[in-house]
Design a protein around this motif. Structure first.
Motif, short mmCIF file in Angstrom:
data_model
loop_
_atom_site.label_atom_id
_atom_site.label_comp_id
_atom_site.label_asym_id
_atom_site.label_seq_id
_atom_site.Cartn_x
_atom_site.Cartn_y
_atom_site.Cartn_z
N ASP A 102 -36.16 43.37 131.92
CA ASP A 102 -37.44 42.76 132.27
C ASP A 102 -38.59 43.63 131.75
OD1 ASP A 102 -39.49 41.31 133.42
OD2 ASP A 102 -38.92 41.74 135.50
N SER A 103 -39.58 43.01 131.11
CA SER A 103 -40.69 43.77 130.52
C SER A 103 -41.55 44.42 131.60
CB SER A 103 -41.54 42.88 129.62
OG SER A 103 -42.12 41.83 130.38
N PHE A 104 -41.68 43.78 132.76
CA PHE A 104 -42.44 44.38 133.87
C PHE A 104 -41.75 45.66 134.33
CE2 PHE A 104 -43.43 44.75 138.44
CZ PHE A 104 -44.81 44.86 138.35
N VAL A 105 -40.46 45.63 134.46
CA VAL A 105 -39.67 46.80 134.88
C VAL A 105 -39.81 47.90 133.82
CG1 VAL A 105 -37.35 47.67 135.36
CG2 VAL A 105 -38.07 45.47 136.29
N GLN A 106 -39.78 47.53 132.56
CA GLN A 106 -39.95 48.51 131.49
C GLN A 106 -41.32 49.18 131.57
OE1 GLN A 106 -39.17 46.34 127.88
NE2 GLN A 106 -36.95 46.41 128.14
N GLY A 107 -42.35 48.43 131.94
CA GLY A 107 -43.69 49.00 132.13
C GLY A 107 -43.72 49.99 133.28
N ILE A 108 -43.03 49.67 134.36
CA ILE A 108 -42.96 50.58 135.52
C ILE A 108 -42.20 51.85 135.13
CG2 ILE A 108 -42.01 50.88 137.84
CD1 ILE A 108 -42.68 47.97 138.38
N VAL A 109 -41.13 51.70 134.36
CA VAL A 109 -40.35 52.85 133.90
C VAL A 109 -41.23 53.75 133.04
CG1 VAL A 109 -38.44 53.59 132.43
CG2 VAL A 109 -38.10 51.75 134.07
N MET A 110 -42.00 53.15 132.14
CA MET A 110 -42.88 53.95 131.28
C MET A 110 -43.95 54.67 132.11
SD MET A 110 -43.19 51.51 127.84
CE MET A 110 -44.91 51.42 128.00
N THR A 111 -44.51 53.99 133.10
CA THR A 111 -45.52 54.60 133.97
C THR A 111 -44.92 55.77 134.75
OG1 THR A 111 -46.59 52.44 134.20
CG2 THR A 111 -47.18 54.14 135.81
N ARG A 112 -43.73 55.55 135.30
CA ARG A 112 -43.04 56.61 136.04
C ARG A 112 -42.75 57.80 135.14
NH1 ARG A 112 -38.40 59.03 136.34
NH2 ARG A 112 -37.55 59.75 138.29
N ASP A 113 -42.24 57.54 133.94
CA ASP A 113 -41.91 58.61 133.00
C ASP A 113 -43.16 59.39 132.58
OD1 ASP A 113 -39.27 57.91 133.17
OD2 ASP A 113 -39.21 56.83 131.25
N SER A 114 -44.28 58.68 132.37
CA SER A 114 -45.54 59.35 132.01
C SER A 114 -46.00 60.25 133.14
CB SER A 114 -46.63 58.33 131.70
OG SER A 114 -46.30 57.58 130.57
N MET A 115 -45.94 59.72 134.35
CA MET A 115 -46.36 60.50 135.51
C MET A 115 -45.46 61.73 135.68
SD MET A 115 -46.72 59.20 139.39
CE MET A 115 -46.88 60.33 140.73
N LEU A 116 -44.16 61.54 135.54
CA LEU A 116 -43.21 62.64 135.68
C LEU A 116 -43.44 63.70 134.60
CD1 LEU A 116 -40.89 63.66 137.40
CD2 LEU A 116 -39.31 62.46 135.89
N LYS A 117 -43.75 63.27 133.39
CA LYS A 117 -44.02 64.22 132.30
C LYS A 117 -45.25 65.07 132.61
CE LYS A 117 -44.95 64.55 127.39
NZ LYS A 117 -45.40 63.84 126.20
N ILE A 118 -46.30 64.46 133.12
CA ILE A 118 -47.52 65.20 133.48
C ILE A 118 -47.21 66.20 134.60
CG2 ILE A 118 -49.80 64.97 134.55
CD1 ILE A 118 -50.00 62.25 133.03
N LEU A 119 -46.45 65.77 135.59
CA LEU A 119 -46.11 66.66 136.70
C LEU A 119 -45.23 67.82 136.23
CD1 LEU A 119 -45.43 64.03 139.52
CD2 LEU A 119 -47.47 65.42 139.16
N GLU A 120 -44.34 67.56 135.29
CA GLU A 120 -43.50 68.63 134.74
C GLU A 120 -44.33 69.63 133.95
OE1 GLU A 120 -40.46 66.46 132.65
OE2 GLU A 120 -39.21 66.26 134.45
N GLU A 121 -45.36 69.16 133.27
CA GLU A 121 -46.25 70.07 132.54
C GLU A 121 -46.99 70.99 133.50
OE1 GLU A 121 -48.75 67.55 130.15
OE2 GLU A 121 -47.14 67.12 128.73
N GLU A 122 -47.20 70.53 134.73
CA GLU A 122 -47.86 71.34 135.75
C GLU A 122 -46.88 72.31 136.44
OE1 GLU A 122 -51.17 71.57 136.51
OE2 GLU A 122 -51.38 70.33 134.71
N GLY A 123 -45.59 72.22 136.08
CA GLY A 123 -44.60 73.15 136.63
C GLY A 123 -43.64 72.54 137.62
N LEU A 124 -43.69 71.22 137.81
CA LEU A 124 -42.79 70.55 138.74
C LEU A 124 -41.41 70.38 138.12
CD1 LEU A 124 -42.97 69.09 141.58
CD2 LEU A 124 -43.00 66.97 140.25
N SER A 125 -40.37 70.63 138.89
CA SER A 125 -39.01 70.40 138.42
C SER A 125 -38.17 69.85 139.57
CB SER A 125 -38.38 71.68 137.86
OG SER A 125 -38.31 72.67 138.87
N GLU A 126 -37.19 69.04 139.23
CA GLU A 126 -36.34 68.42 140.23
C GLU A 126 -35.24 69.40 140.64
OE1 GLU A 126 -33.32 64.67 140.29
OE2 GLU A 126 -35.22 64.38 139.24
#
Length: 179
Positions: A102-126
């Motif tokens: 689903d293209s809507f789901v793909q958009g949410i995945v991209m948004t989540r991945d972008s947010m996670l990338k920014i947080l990782e740049e700030e030093g966040l890790s799982e």
């Protein structure tokens, strides 16, 4: 030739010279100027010692302040990141059973991945949890269950992901542990 009187006088002069020399030798040890010099040397050494201690204290202070400044920079964003973690959790819950085509789901995945990338740049890790050995420093055990499939003290399931910020636990992972 010298008379007896002259010999006596010479002898008296020699005796006086010996006494004067003895007084001079005695005076060298009791010379007040030497005592003052010694006191001044001790005072100089005392000031020198105080200066060296003060210099070492100042150096230690500078090191502590630089570390504190560095730590402040590292963890200044921790408050904001803690507030964003539930948003990240909501993205994960929304995507858990979603159709990836689903293209809507793909958009949410991209948004989540972008947010996670920014947080990782700030030093966040799982924090690694599923299948990892239970560590109370990183995991919060919500349930314990006997399992023949998993060794004791290993994580069976993760209920909520845990995160670290620059090596410091921001939120422990909530997990189910095998007995």
């Amino acid at each position: 030739m010298a008379t007896d009187n002259e010999q006596k006088k010479d002898q008296e002069i020699k005796d006086e010279d010996v006494e004067i020399e003895a007084e001079i030798v005695d005076d060298d040890t009791d010379n007040p100027e030497d005592e003052v010099v010694e006191e001044k040397k001790e005072e100089v050494n005392e000031y020198k010692d105080k200066y060296q201690r003060l210099l070492a204290d100042f150096s230690n202070y500078k090191t502590r302040e630089e570390k504190a400044k560095s730590d402040f920079k590292k963890f200044a964003s921790s408050n904001l990141l803690e507030k964003l973690l539930p948003v990240l959790d909501n993205f994960d819950r929304a995507l858990k059973d979603a159709n990836e085509e689903d293209s809507f789901v793909q958009g949410i995945v991209m948004t989540r991945d972008s947010m996670l990338k920014i947080l990782e740049e700030e030093g966040l890790s799982e924090i690694e949890s599923d299948g990892a050995k239970f560590d109370p420093n990183y995991h919060h055990a919500v349930l314990a269950e006997e399992s023949e499939k998993v060794e004791p003290d290993y994580v069976i399931e993760t209920f909520q992901k845990g995160y670290m910020l620059n090596g410091k636990v921001l939120r422990p992972a909530m997990v189910k542990v095998s007995k």
